[in-house]
Design a protein around this motif. Structure first.
Motif, PDB file in Angstrom:
ATOM      1  N   ASP A  20       0.871  -1.179   0.000  1.00 13.57           N
ATOM      2  CA  ASP A  20       0.000   0.000   0.000  1.00 13.57           C
ATOM      3  C   ASP A  20       0.911   1.233   0.000  1.00 13.57           C
ATOM      4  O   ASP A  20       1.327   1.714   1.052  1.00 13.57           O
ATOM      5  N   VAL A  21       1.244   1.697  -1.217  1.00 15.81           N
ATOM      6  CA  VAL A  21       2.266   2.739  -1.349  1.00 15.81           C
ATOM      7  C   VAL A  21       1.848   4.052  -0.680  1.00 15.81           C
ATOM      8  O   VAL A  21       2.688   4.760  -0.124  1.00 15.81           O
ATOM      9  N   LYS A  22       0.546   4.338  -0.745  1.00 17.09           N
ATOM     10  CA  LYS A  22       0.088   5.589  -0.122  1.00 17.09           C
ATOM     11  C   LYS A  22       0.318   5.532   1.388  1.00 17.09           C
ATOM     12  O   LYS A  22       0.778   6.502   1.996  1.00 17.09           O
ATOM     13  N   ALA A  23       0.022   4.385   1.981  1.00 16.85           N
ATOM     14  CA  ALA A  23       0.222   4.213   3.422  1.00 16.85           C
ATOM     15  C   ALA A  23       1.700   4.317   3.770  1.00 16.85           C
ATOM     16  O   ALA A  23       2.062   4.888   4.815  1.00 16.85           O
ATOM     17  N   VAL A  24       2.579   3.792   2.898  1.00 14.05           N
ATOM     18  CA  VAL A  24       4.026   3.872   3.141  1.00 14.05           C
ATOM     19  C   VAL A  24       4.460   5.329   3.144  1.00 14.05           C
ATOM     20  O   VAL A  24       5.159   5.796   4.062  1.00 14.05           O
ATOM     21  N   ALA A  25       4.016   6.078   2.114  1.00 17.90           N
ATOM     22  CA  ALA A  25       4.388   7.489   2.019  1.00 17.90           C
ATOM     23  C   ALA A  25       3.893   8.256   3.243  1.00 17.90           C
ATOM     24  O   ALA A  25       4.616   9.085   3.817  1.00 17.90           O
ATOM     25  N   GLU A  26       2.677   7.931   3.665  1.00 10.83           N
ATOM     26  CA  GLU A  26       2.079   8.604   4.824  1.00 10.83           C
ATOM     27  C   GLU A  26       2.883   8.268   6.091  1.00 10.83           C
ATOM     28  O   GLU A  26       3.254   9.164   6.860  1.00 10.83           O
ATOM     29  N   ALA A  27       3.184   6.980   6.292  1.00  9.41           N
ATOM     30  CA  ALA A  27       3.910   6.560   7.500  1.00  9.41           C
ATOM     31  C   ALA A  27       5.288   7.211   7.557  1.00  9.41           C
ATOM     32  O   ALA A  27       5.731   7.657   8.617  1.00  9.41           O
ATOM     33  N   LEU A  28       5.978   7.257   6.399  1.00  4.65           N
ATOM     34  CA  LEU A  28       7.343   7.790   6.388  1.00  4.65           C
ATOM     35  C   LEU A  28       7.367   9.309   6.545  1.00  4.65           C
ATOM     36  O   LEU A  28       8.391   9.876   6.933  1.00  4.65           O
ATOM     37  N   SER A  29       6.236   9.971   6.259  1.00  7.54           N
ATOM     38  CA  SER A  29       6.210  11.440   6.374  1.00  7.54           C
ATOM     39  C   SER A  29       6.369  11.878   7.819  1.00  7.54           C
ATOM     40  O   SER A  29       6.738  13.012   8.097  1.00  7.54           O
ATOM     41  N   HIS A  30       6.088  10.971   8.764  1.00  8.65           N
ATOM     42  CA  HIS A  30       6.212  11.323  10.174  1.00  8.65           C
ATOM     43  C   HIS A  30       7.595  11.080  10.742  1.00  8.65           C
ATOM     44  O   HIS A  30       7.862  11.346  11.906  1.00  8.65           O
ATOM     45  N   GLU A  31       8.505  10.500   9.906  1.00 10.60           N
ATOM     46  CA  GLU A  31       9.862  10.225  10.404  1.00 10.60           C
ATOM     47  C   GLU A  31      10.606  11.536  10.633  1.00 10.60           C
ATOM     48  O   GLU A  31      10.335  12.548   9.971  1.00 10.60           O
ATOM     49  N   ARG A  32      11.573  11.479  11.521  1.00 12.05           N
ATOM     50  CA  ARG A  32      12.318  12.680  11.863  1.00 12.05           C
ATOM     51  C   ARG A  32      13.114  13.182  10.654  1.00 12.05           C
ATOM     52  O   ARG A  32      13.791  12.411   9.983  1.00 12.05           O
ATOM     53  N   GLY A  33      12.990  14.462  10.411  1.00 13.70           N
ATOM     54  CA  GLY A  33      13.745  15.082   9.329  1.00 13.70           C
ATOM     55  C   GLY A  33      13.050  15.063   7.984  1.00 13.70           C
ATOM     56  O   GLY A  33      13.485  15.720   7.046  1.00 13.70           O
ATOM     57  N   VAL A  34      11.970  14.284   7.874  1.00  6.58           N
ATOM     58  CA  VAL A  34      11.288  14.187   6.584  1.00  6.58           C
ATOM     59  C   VAL A  34      10.390  15.412   6.391  1.00  6.58           C
ATOM     60  O   VAL A  34       9.533  15.705   7.226  1.00  6.58           O
ATOM     61  N   VAL A  35      10.624  16.120   5.284  1.00  5.37           N
ATOM     62  CA  VAL A  35       9.814  17.312   5.053  1.00  5.37           C
ATOM     63  C   VAL A  35       8.789  17.098   3.936  1.00  5.37           C
ATOM     64  O   VAL A  35       7.817  17.818   3.838  1.00  5.37           O
TER      65      VAL A  35
END
Lengths: 663, 130
Positions: A20-35
């Protein structure tokens, strides 16, 4: 402060159907440093790359993570795109969520979870990435061709034609290889020597080509564009510069009972010999295993008759060292020995021969001067049985699991030649399948059946029994008629499987290139990079890469040459900046890294250090030559003090990745 | 192919440990077989017919008793198929077959002779029990 952009690729349905690529993009957006974290259909497409480029400019990114296919596919694409947008290309990390995730999982939840972890890992790494700059390294404009068969000769001729110097290293006293032993070639039936020897002469006359015959590669160091190769010139006990190839010594040599390898051991040669009339270079060689002068110090006939004074019993093996920019491997093949196949009675009966022996039996320069006679009683064979696939397509350790590819065609050729020359001979061919893909190949085989009346029998021979009356009973099955046949033959010919030359495996180790389980060299990509090895600057030519006939070998030899020329044309090549370096303050001078380095890139030097108490101490520390280091990382693992580190794959980066996975 | 045949095939494959799919139909087993002339179905046919599920035809053929179990086919098969083991498994199926008893317990006393070992009687009863 890190500003990281994450880009998740759908790869059509390749990734998106299991992750689920959208979910991956969403989950990774909360990682530290990700803008910024985005998904897109095809990240490698022009518009996908533009997406990345624009994000770099818009968000002033300091690192980019692409969640897509293997870095082997598109790492360069994205590095280039980022560098165009002003970001150092080594600030890009690829999270492989295709080969290592979507393709191997079926469950969407698990795959998505894993894709997030892989993305998080890449983010953890890119946070610690530092900008790296590639160095340039010069290219030595000379090529080495290992093996002087038709593959090596063709590669060498093509490289020389392009204006570069080429050295051919051949382990036998002459170039020519297996093709020189073959009588006629399929599907045109022209004489092998007639088309090969002009090429051999061309190679010897070309001023760009230098032939090291009776020589072997004994050591290889260096890397693409700058290999240092040690060549062992085996003592031939004849001065190459003096010998005229008159052959007087070979006539007078009293040791005449040496099995002649050129005629597949079917007749004898002398201890001092020239392999065959058209040998290149035409220089005599003394076989130290048989020469009485070298063994017992008694004889010296050749030295006495040699008018040029070329014989030198005191000659020693010599080693020369030369630099090359590219290496073409053309080590070729050998038929396997039929001795393990007891059921075919090869060891019991001289009239059971291999196909290569038959080539010599039929050749004008062979033991019978071109008349086909049985080895045992020199009588003309009236009934000949060919057995195909002996040791090929074999699942046990007696044979080889692969199809040797050439046997169907050469057996049809043998059968046809015999029926043409001796129409009174009956010829049977036992086959499992007749495989004749290739231009004019199937037509050739059909001609053997339809015009020459060769009896093709679908089935395999189970047992060959030599009889007291000189006949050989061949017992096999005819699967189409569903009967067991017994044929009283005069000659049985075994189409043996072929295997790579024994010298190939140690050579692969020296070249740090890969082989498969059958000892064939592995190409960089089975479809798209068929003549390059996975090691840069090493190219593959001929059967050393896989079974091939002559036309295919020549085509591949030229392809390998084209790749080598492409490399030699460059003045310098860009080096990989991901090389090792040592922290001199932490290095304790133990030499562990130096011992494991396969490229000889590490040296030790004594350096002066200012100590805390203002004294000066001299310490022995490691130093890496970045031009030679290939970034394999062996030293970083071996280093006990943690002084050795790899650019782009530093210990701290790898630990950060592990932490991210385990979080 | 009906399920009964599939079941028989499964049993033969399991009992013999033979992978019939490895066969490349070269016929070397039949080319090597010393009992070939005595057999209705030959070693390569055993392998192929097991693959097709034609087990009953093989079980009812005298061929299963003609195989000498000399293992020449096993030794020489280039693919490691082991046809003799497949023949042996079919033979076992025939021996174990129910409703096809060739011996009834009540027949035994008449057949006894004093040279027959006790073990043979026990085995015969066990084997041909209804």
């Amino acid at each position: 402060m890190n500003r990281i952009g994450v880009f998740v690729c759908h790869c059509g349905t390749n990734i998106a159907s299991t992750v689920d690529v959208k979910a991956v993009a969403e989950a990774l957006s909360h990682e530290r440093g990700v803008v910024i974290s985005q998904d897109y259909q095809y990240m490698c497409s022009e518009s996908g790359q533009n997406l990345v480029k624009n994000a770099i400019k818009e968000h002033n990114l300091t690192g980019v993570v692409i969640c897509s296919c293997s870095p082997r596919m598109h790492e360069n694409t994205f590095r280039k795109a980022c560098s165009e947008a002003g970001l150092n290309p080594y600030l890009v990390e690829i999270a492989n969520i295709r080969e290592q995730c979507s393709w191997i999982h079926k469950d969407i939840t698990t795959a998505t979870e894993k894709a997030v972890i892989l993305g998080r890992t890449a983010i953890a790494k890119v946070t610690l990435n530092t900008p790296l700059t590639s160095m340039e390294s010069p290219v030595v404009k000379r090529a080495l061709v290992i093996g002087g068969g038709i593959a090596g000769i063709q590669s060498a001729l093509d490289i020389a034609e392009a204006g570069f110097e080429v050295d051919i290293v051949e382990k036998e006293p002459t170039i020519g290889g297996k093709m020189a032993q073959i009588d006629k070639t399929f599907p045109t039936l022209d004489c092998a020597a007639c088309i090969l020897t002009p090429k051999m002469v061309e190679a010897s006359q070309n001023e760009n080509i230098n032939i090291y015959s009776f020589s072997e590669v004994s050591d290889v160091k260096g890397f693409v564009g700058n290999f240092t190769v040690k060549i062992k010139r085996k003592a031939r006990y004849v001065d190459e510069t003096k010998c005229t190839g008159c052959g007087l010594c070979t006539e007078k040599c009293p040791m005449k009972k040496v099995p002649n390898e050129f005629n597949a051991g079917l007749d004898n040669r002398t201890a001092i010999y020239i392999p065959f009339a058209q040998a290149v270079p035409k220089i005599a060689t003394i076989d130290p295993n048989y020469c009485m002068m070298l063994k017992n110090g008694k004889c010296g006939v050749c030295s006495k008759v040699c008018t040029a004074g070329a014989v030198d019993y005191k000659q020693k093996d010599e080693f020369i060292e030369k630099k090359y920019g590219a290496i073409v491997v053309a080590t070729g093949y050998n038929p396997i020995s039929p001795e393990k196949f007891d059921e075919y009675a090869y060891s019991q009966c001289p009239d059971v021969v291999t196909s290569l022996e038959l080539e010599r039996l039929m050749n004008a320069a062979g033991p019978n001067g071109g008349t086909l006679l049985r080895p045992s009683d020199k009588k003309h064979p009236e009934k000949i049985v060919f057995i195909q696939c002996v040791g090929s397509r074999c699942d046990d350790d007696r044979g080889k699991p692969y199809c040797s590819k050439i046997c169907c065609m050469y057996t049809a050729k043998h059968a046809m030649l015999i029926r043409e020359k001796y129409p009174d001979t009956e010829v049977y061919v036992f086959y499992i399948d007749v495989r004749t893909p290739g231009k004019n190949f199937d037509e050739f085989y059909r001609r053997a059946v339809e015009q020459y009346n060769v009896h093709y029998i679908k089935g395999m021979v189970g047992k060959v029994t030599p009889k007291a009356n000189g006949k050989i009973e061949v017992q096999g099955s005819d699967m189409l008629a569903d009967e067991q046949l017994r044929i009283d033959a005069d000659l049985v010919v075994l189409a043996m499987a072929i295997e790579p030359d024994k010298s190939a495996r140690p050579l692969a180790t020296m070249l740090t290139t890969q082989m498969d389980t059958n000892d064939f060299f592995t190409e960089a990509h089975p479809k798209l990079r068929p003549v390059e090895s996975a090691t840069a600057g090493i190219f593959l030519s001929g059967v050393c890469q896989g079974p091939k006939d002559i036309p295919e070998t020549v085509a591949q030899a030229s392809a390998a040459a084209a790749k080598a020329i492409g490399l030699l044309c460059k003045n310098s090549i860009t080096c990989n900046p991901c090389v090792a370096h040592s922290d001199e303050l932490m290095c304790n001078g133990c030499s562990a890294c130096e011992k494991v380095c396969p490229y000889g890139a590490i040296t030790y030097e004594n350096k002066e250090f200012r100590m805390p108490d203002r004294t000066v101490a001299v310490r022995r520390v490691a130093s890496v030559n970045p031009a030679v280091c290939q970034g394999c990382g062996a030293c970083t693992v071996a280093c006990p003090s943690g002084a050795m580190d790899l650019n782009g794959f530093s210990n701290s980066q790898i630990m950060a990745e592990v932490d991210a996975i385990c979080k | 192919m009906n399920s009964k045949n599939e079941n028989l095939k499964e049993q033969v494959l399991r009992a013999s440990g033979v992978n019939v799919l490895k066969c490349m139909r070269c016929g070397k087993c039949s080319g090597t077989c010393p009992a070939y002339g005595e057999m209705e179905y030959h070693p390569h046919q055993f392998v192929y017919m097991i693959e097709k599920g034609d087990i009953e035809k093989l079980m009812n053929s005298p061929s299963i008793y003609r195989c000498l179990t000399c293992f020449a086919c096993v030794d020489r098969c280039p693919r490691g198929v082991e046809p003799a083991k497949a023949v042996e498994a079919v033979r076992l199926m025939a021996v174990r077959k129910q409703d096809g008893n060739r011996l009834k317990p009540e027949q035994i006393p008449d057949m006894l002779d004093e040279d027959m070992p006790q073990q043979a009687i026990v085995t015969a009863l066990r084997k041909y029990r209804k």
